[in-house]
Design an enzyme around this catalytic site. Structure first.
Site, mmCIF file in Angstrom:
data_model
loop_
_atom_site.group_PDB
_atom_site.id
_atom_site.type_symbol
_atom_site.label_atom_id
_atom_site.label_comp_id
_atom_site.label_asym_id
_atom_site.label_seq_id
_atom_site.Cartn_x
_atom_site.Cartn_y
_atom_site.Cartn_z
ATOM 1 N N MET A 265 -12.442 3.025 -0.153
ATOM 2 C CA MET A 265 -13.052 3.309 1.157
ATOM 3 C C MET A 265 -13.844 4.595 0.989
ATOM 4 O O MET A 265 -13.477 5.665 1.501
ATOM 5 C CB MET A 265 -11.958 3.426 2.219
ATOM 6 C CG MET A 265 -11.350 2.068 2.557
ATOM 7 S SD MET A 265 -9.771 2.205 3.408
ATOM 8 C CE MET A 265 -8.694 2.406 1.989
ATOM 9 N N HIS B 112 -1.287 -1.558 -4.060
ATOM 10 C CA HIS B 112 -2.589 -1.363 -3.411
ATOM 11 C C HIS B 112 -2.820 0.138 -3.249
ATOM 12 O O HIS B 112 -2.040 0.834 -2.587
ATOM 13 C CB HIS B 112 -2.536 -2.083 -2.054
ATOM 14 C CG HIS B 112 -3.778 -2.014 -1.238
ATOM 15 N ND1 HIS B 112 -4.802 -2.918 -1.368
ATOM 16 C CD2 HIS B 112 -4.133 -1.178 -0.239
ATOM 17 C CE1 HIS B 112 -5.751 -2.641 -0.483
ATOM 18 N NE2 HIS B 112 -5.369 -1.578 0.216
ATOM 19 N N MET C 104 -9.695 7.079 -0.170
ATOM 20 C CA MET C 104 -10.498 7.464 1.003
ATOM 21 C C MET C 104 -11.159 8.805 0.743
ATOM 22 O O MET C 104 -10.533 9.723 0.195
ATOM 23 C CB MET C 104 -9.604 7.585 2.232
ATOM 24 C CG MET C 104 -8.810 6.321 2.536
ATOM 25 S SD MET C 104 -7.915 6.491 4.083
ATOM 26 C CE MET C 104 -6.963 4.965 4.079
ATOM 27 N N HIS D 226 -8.507 -0.094 -3.479
ATOM 28 C CA HIS D 226 -9.311 -0.369 -2.278
ATOM 29 C C HIS D 226 -10.141 0.882 -2.031
ATOM 30 O O HIS D 226 -9.629 1.891 -1.544
ATOM 31 C CB HIS D 226 -8.361 -0.679 -1.115
ATOM 32 C CG HIS D 226 -9.055 -0.904 0.186
ATOM 33 N ND1 HIS D 226 -8.370 -0.975 1.386
ATOM 34 C CD2 HIS D 226 -10.357 -1.095 0.497
ATOM 35 C CE1 HIS D 226 -9.226 -1.195 2.360
ATOM 36 N NE2 HIS D 226 -10.445 -1.264 1.852
ATOM 37 N N ASP E 10 -5.138 2.963 -1.785
ATOM 38 C CA ASP E 10 -6.183 3.237 -0.795
ATOM 39 C C ASP E 10 -6.894 4.538 -1.149
ATOM 40 O O ASP E 10 -6.324 5.620 -1.011
ATOM 41 C CB ASP E 10 -5.559 3.352 0.596
ATOM 42 C CG ASP E 10 -5.127 2.003 1.130
ATOM 43 O OD1 ASP E 10 -5.968 1.093 1.180
ATOM 44 O OD2 ASP E 10 -3.941 1.856 1.498
ATOM 45 N N ASP F 41 -5.543 -6.851 5.109
ATOM 46 C CA ASP F 41 -5.068 -5.468 5.004
ATOM 47 C C ASP F 41 -5.126 -4.815 6.377
ATOM 48 O O ASP F 41 -6.193 -4.720 6.974
ATOM 49 C CB ASP F 41 -5.971 -4.718 4.009
ATOM 50 C CG ASP F 41 -5.552 -3.271 3.789
ATOM 51 O OD1 ASP F 41 -4.487 -2.860 4.288
ATOM 52 O OD2 ASP F 41 -6.325 -2.549 3.123
ATOM 53 N N MET G 173 -10.438 -6.995 6.530
ATOM 54 C CA MET G 173 -9.660 -5.918 7.148
ATOM 55 C C MET G 173 -9.178 -6.361 8.527
ATOM 56 O O MET G 173 -9.963 -6.871 9.329
ATOM 57 C CB MET G 173 -10.520 -4.658 7.303
ATOM 58 C CG MET G 173 -10.900 -3.951 6.004
ATOM 59 S SD MET G 173 -9.495 -3.415 5.007
ATOM 60 C CE MET G 173 -8.668 -2.244 6.111
ATOM 61 N N SER H 110 0.852 -1.191 0.000
ATOM 62 C CA SER H 110 0.000 0.000 0.000
ATOM 63 C C SER H 110 0.882 1.233 0.000
ATOM 64 O O SER H 110 1.822 1.333 0.793
ATOM 65 C CB SER H 110 -0.868 0.005 1.264
ATOM 66 O OG SER H 110 -1.292 1.327 1.521
HETATM 67 C C1 DX5 Z 1 -6.083 1.190 5.976
HETATM 68 C C2 DX5 Z 1 -5.650 0.865 4.563
HETATM 69 C C3 DX5 Z 1 -4.457 0.007 4.499
HETATM 70 C C4 DX5 Z 1 -3.221 0.634 5.088
HETATM 71 C C5 DX5 Z 1 -2.275 -0.439 5.469
HETATM 72 O O1 DX5 Z 1 -7.352 1.726 5.941
HETATM 73 O O2 DX5 Z 1 -6.686 0.179 3.889
HETATM 74 O O3 DX5 Z 1 -4.221 -0.428 3.170
HETATM 75 O O4 DX5 Z 1 -2.573 1.469 4.202
HETATM 76 O O5 DX5 Z 1 -1.221 0.170 6.122
HETATM 77 P P1 DX5 Z 1 -0.402 -0.626 7.237
HETATM 78 O O6 DX5 Z 1 0.218 -1.800 6.537
HETATM 79 O O7 DX5 Z 1 0.576 0.346 7.724
HETATM 80 O O8 DX5 Z 1 -1.383 -1.063 8.293
HETATM 81 ZN ZN ZN Z 2 -6.183 -0.783 1.992
#
Ligand code: DX5
Ligand code: ZN
Length: 221
Positions: free
Chosen positions: A69, A34, A38, A67, A36, A174, A138, A10
Site C-alpha cells: 500500500m 500477509h 504502508m 501487500h 501489509d 482483505d 479489498m 495479516s
Molecule cells: C488493511 C490491511 C489488512 C488488515 C486486515 O489495510 O490491508 O490486511 O491488516 O486486518 P483486519 O483483518 O483486522 O481487517
Molecule cells: Zn492487507
C-alpha cells in the site's frame, strides 16, 4: 469448481516487537503470512520501509504475501520479489504501468497480484487477468486493521470469480474477515483470505486459522 482455500493471516495486529515469534505462532496452520506495507502516502498509516520489510521476509518461517500500500509502486514492487516474497500485490490505484510491473514481479520469481480498493471497479482491469496470479478485492478502505467488512463488495467478488473462470488465479479478500464474515466471502467465490484482528486478537491464533479455514471450506462456491 473446487477451489483450494488458503488463509493468509495479516501481522498488522500482531506484536511488531516480536514479529518472528508472531509468525511462528501461526506457521503450523497458515498458508502464507500477509505483510501489509504502508508508506503514509498511499494510505494514512506507516508500517515498514523496504529495509525493515526485507528483514521480516528473510526471517519468516512462512512464505510472505506482501501487500504493498505504497505510492509509485512500480519501482519497488519487483524488489519485494527479489528479496524472496512468494507473492507481491500492487494496487491498481498506485501503478502507472500495471502490465510491466506485474511481469517484473513474475520474472523476479514471485506471484504477481493486483489489488482494488472498494471504490475501484473491476471492469477496467479485466484485460490484465492473464498477467495475474492473484486478484485482491479489498473489503475495507486500506490503511488500518480492525475495520468492518464491507458487504457491498460481495458482488465484485462474485464478478471476479466469474471472470477468472478456470484460470489459475487466486481470489483474495482483505479487511474485516472474521468468523462472522468469511462464509459470505467464500460463498461469493473468494478462495484466499487475509485475517488480521480475527487471528491475532484471539486467544489461540493458530487454532483460529483452522476454524476460519473450516468455515470457508464449508461455504465455498
Ligand atoms: C488493511 C490491511 C489488512 C488488515 C486486515 O489495510 O490491508 O490486511 O491488516 O486486518 P483486519 O483483518 O483486522 O481487517
Ligand atoms: Zn492487507
Amino acid at each position: 469448481m473446487a477451489h483450494q482455500i488458503r488463509i493468509t493471516p495479516s501481522i498488522l495486529n500482531a506484536d511488531f516487537a516480536n514479529l518472528g515469534a508472531e509468525i511462528e505462532r501461526i506457521s503450523v496452520t497458515s498458508d502464507l503470512v500477509h505483510l501489509d506495507v504502508m508508506d503514509d502516502i498511499f494510505v494514512p498509516n506507516f508500517t515498514f520501509d523496504f529495509a525493515h520489510a526485507s528483514e521480516i521476509i528473510s526471517v519468516s518461517k512462512l512464505p510472505v504475501d506482501a501487500h504493498l500500500m505504497v505510492a509509485d509502486v512500480d519501482q519497488i514492487a519487483p524488489k519485494y520479489a527479489e528479496v524472496g516474497c512468494a507473492s507481491v500485490t500492487i494496487h491498481a490505484e498506485a501503478t502507472t504501468d500495471i502490465r510491466s510491473t506485474l511481469k517484473a514481479i513474475r520474472s523476479n520469481g514471485a506471484r504477481a497480484s493486483l489489488a482494488l480498493k472498494p471504490k475501484t471497479s473491476l471492469d477496467p482491469y479485466l484485460e490484465f487477468l492473464d498477467d495475474l496470479d492473484m486478484l485482491l478485492i479489498m473489503t475495507v478502505e486500506p490503511g488500518f486493521g480492525g475495520q468492518k467488512f464491507m458487504t457491498d463488495q460481495l458482488p465484485k467478488i462474485a464478478q471476479a470469480r466469474k471472470a477468472i473462470g478456470s484460470k489459475p488465479i487466486w481470489l483474495q479478500v482483505d479487511g474485516g474477515v472474521s468468523l462472522e464474515t468469511i462464509e459470505s466471502a467464500a460463498a461469493a467465490g473468494a478462495d484466499t483470505f487475509v485475517a488480521g484482528s480475527a487471528v491475532f486478537n484471539s486467544a489461540d491464533p493458530a487454532q483460529m486459522v483452522t476454524i476460519l479455514r473450516e468455515k470457508a471450506q464449508s461455504a465455498k462456491n
